[in-house]
Scaffold this active site. Sequence first.
Site, PDB file in Angstrom:
ATOM      1  N   GLU A  71       7.519   2.374  11.629  1.00 19.75           N
ATOM      2  CA  GLU A  71       8.684   1.514  11.425  1.00 19.75           C
ATOM      3  C   GLU A  71       8.411   0.083  11.882  1.00 19.75           C
ATOM      4  OE1 GLU A  71      11.180   2.256   9.722  1.00 19.75           O
ATOM      5  OE2 GLU A  71      11.456   4.430   9.789  1.00 19.75           O
ATOM      6  N   ARG A  74       8.464  -2.946   9.042  1.00 21.54           N
ATOM      7  CA  ARG A  74       9.581  -3.882   9.182  1.00 21.54           C
ATOM      8  C   ARG A  74       9.152  -5.178   9.848  1.00 21.54           C
ATOM      9  NH1 ARG A  74      15.016  -0.437   9.532  1.00 21.54           N
ATOM     10  NH2 ARG A  74      14.206   1.640   9.136  1.00 21.54           N
ATOM     11  N   ASP A 120       6.149  10.384   1.370  1.00 18.83           N
ATOM     12  CA  ASP A 120       6.311   9.391   0.314  1.00 18.83           C
ATOM     13  C   ASP A 120       5.333   8.215   0.313  1.00 18.83           C
ATOM     14  OD1 ASP A 120       7.496   8.472   2.656  1.00 18.83           O
ATOM     15  OD2 ASP A 120       9.487   8.180   1.795  1.00 18.83           O
TER      16      ASP A 120
END
Length: 579
Positions: free
Chosen positions: A188, A192, A320
């Site tokens: 993350e 980000r 994914d």
Amino acid sequence: MARSRSSSTVWRYINPAYYLKRPKRLALLFIVFVFATFFFWDRQTLLRDHEEEISKLNEEVIHLRNLLEELKNGGDISISKKKYSGEGGQAVKNMDSPDNILDAQRRERVKDAMLHAWSSYEKYAWGHDELQPQTKNGVDSFGGLGATLIDSLDTLYIMGLDEQFQRARKWVANSLDFNKNYDASVFETTIRVVGGLLSTYDLSGDKLFLDKAQDIADRLLPAWNTESGIPYNIINLAHGNPHNPGWTGGDSILADSGTEQLEFIALSQRTGDRKYQQKVENVILELNRTFPDDGLLPIYINPHKGTTSYSTITFGAMGDSFYEYLLKVWIQGNRTAAVSHYRKMWETSMKGLQSLVRRTTPSSFAYLGEKMGSSVNDKMDELACFAPGMLALGSSGYSPDEAQKFLSLAEELAWTCYNFYQSTPTKLAGENYFFNDGQDMSVGTSWNILRPETVESLFYLWRLTGNKTYQEWGWNIFQAFEKNSRVESGYVGLKDVNTGVKDNMMQSFFLAETLKYLYLLFSPSSVISLDEWVFNTEAHPIKIVTRNDRAVSSGRSGGSEESDRQLRTRKEGRFRVHH
């Protein structure tokens, strides 16, 4: 008497009998009438011409406003946007067709949504990771790194929101501090924070953002210090102690371990320090060493041995973006031999993806199942709705027949994902869906947290096919967000897409991804051109840089000295948004 004579004289000149007895005066009257008629008609014609000119000028003003908006967004105005005919210099304005005017209006609506989301964050949660709109307060979901602010930087820049961008830059310069005693997600934080800062550097040329990206990346690097090179997924930002979450049984997660390549390769290119690229490319080499024939990996990997554990195979949560980055690193390196092994691995994985495709009854919706061992579970996450865009993006690397096959599959899957939205009362998708015989789809987990994946795929399909249907679908989804998720102080998700009950969180990726992809869906294809940029999995565009280096081998990376020299001498402002 005088008054009587005057009235008599006037009556004589308007009496028709007077002119019938005097032919010359009748002719003169006729000539005067004709001239008066022509004069009046000419004035009316001039008035109509004047009105037409005013109308054309108004159209030109609208056209110039659109071009000014594009210039404000950092682009160049190409002369090809105006063509002139040979008749009196009449302008034929290609950009002023009804479709393009509609696109501009929709783009402005999305920009207004971004302003509403951003101003709410700025007012109630400035510097915090995320805004809770219902209670009007900020929360630090990512250790207090200002996740929403950093995630939004490139969106603000691309939309031309200069004042907001400058205030955010000031916060980054004066207040952003990564020395936090906080156990951060490597994944993350990379997508980000590192991705957001690098993208803003590539767009603006402002070295502040590169320096900050390097600072946080250095704090993440110890996560890769394992026997296999497969990283731990959690690290303390202040002390550098890495570990994995307890609920994985000590294993690393596939997506979390294979979704840092774009950002860390870009960081090495822009700083000239190869250590970042070495760490992340070693992961791919390790996985490629025992890569299965179908290219499908379980979601859990042992970081000590580099072996996979018996677990789910999915293009949804925890799987994914590993597959996404195999394709995108190939694109990031401009499809050269140095990155050809990424493409080869991705094509192998796409063979496996096709084995997971199922179709519903009665409507034959295509979907991607999840595999456990030899059995396929008829479940698909909304997260897996990134796959249509990935397939469309990667189709061009195949032969024409194969490319069409993958593009057709992408379009089928996108139709399914769009119907995830259309099948609920709120017209917003749930978190995942189940497929049973005779029942096309049913919501499983029924919340919606403002996710971008379906809009992302619509963006790619519109860019790559030119089919405006994908714009219409995106607009319908945007309107559903406006109706159900917009509140006084920002945007919220839904606890249940069937009832419309709202939650109390504005996810940072709503500003970074969902609104950015919607904005670009209604922008000219030259805005963040796919020939020049590649999006990380958080929708941060990173500049494509041709790679002619050797692939990383034995923990070392090769590279041309000329390429390194060019990157080290890169001037500020070189990478701009082009229209």
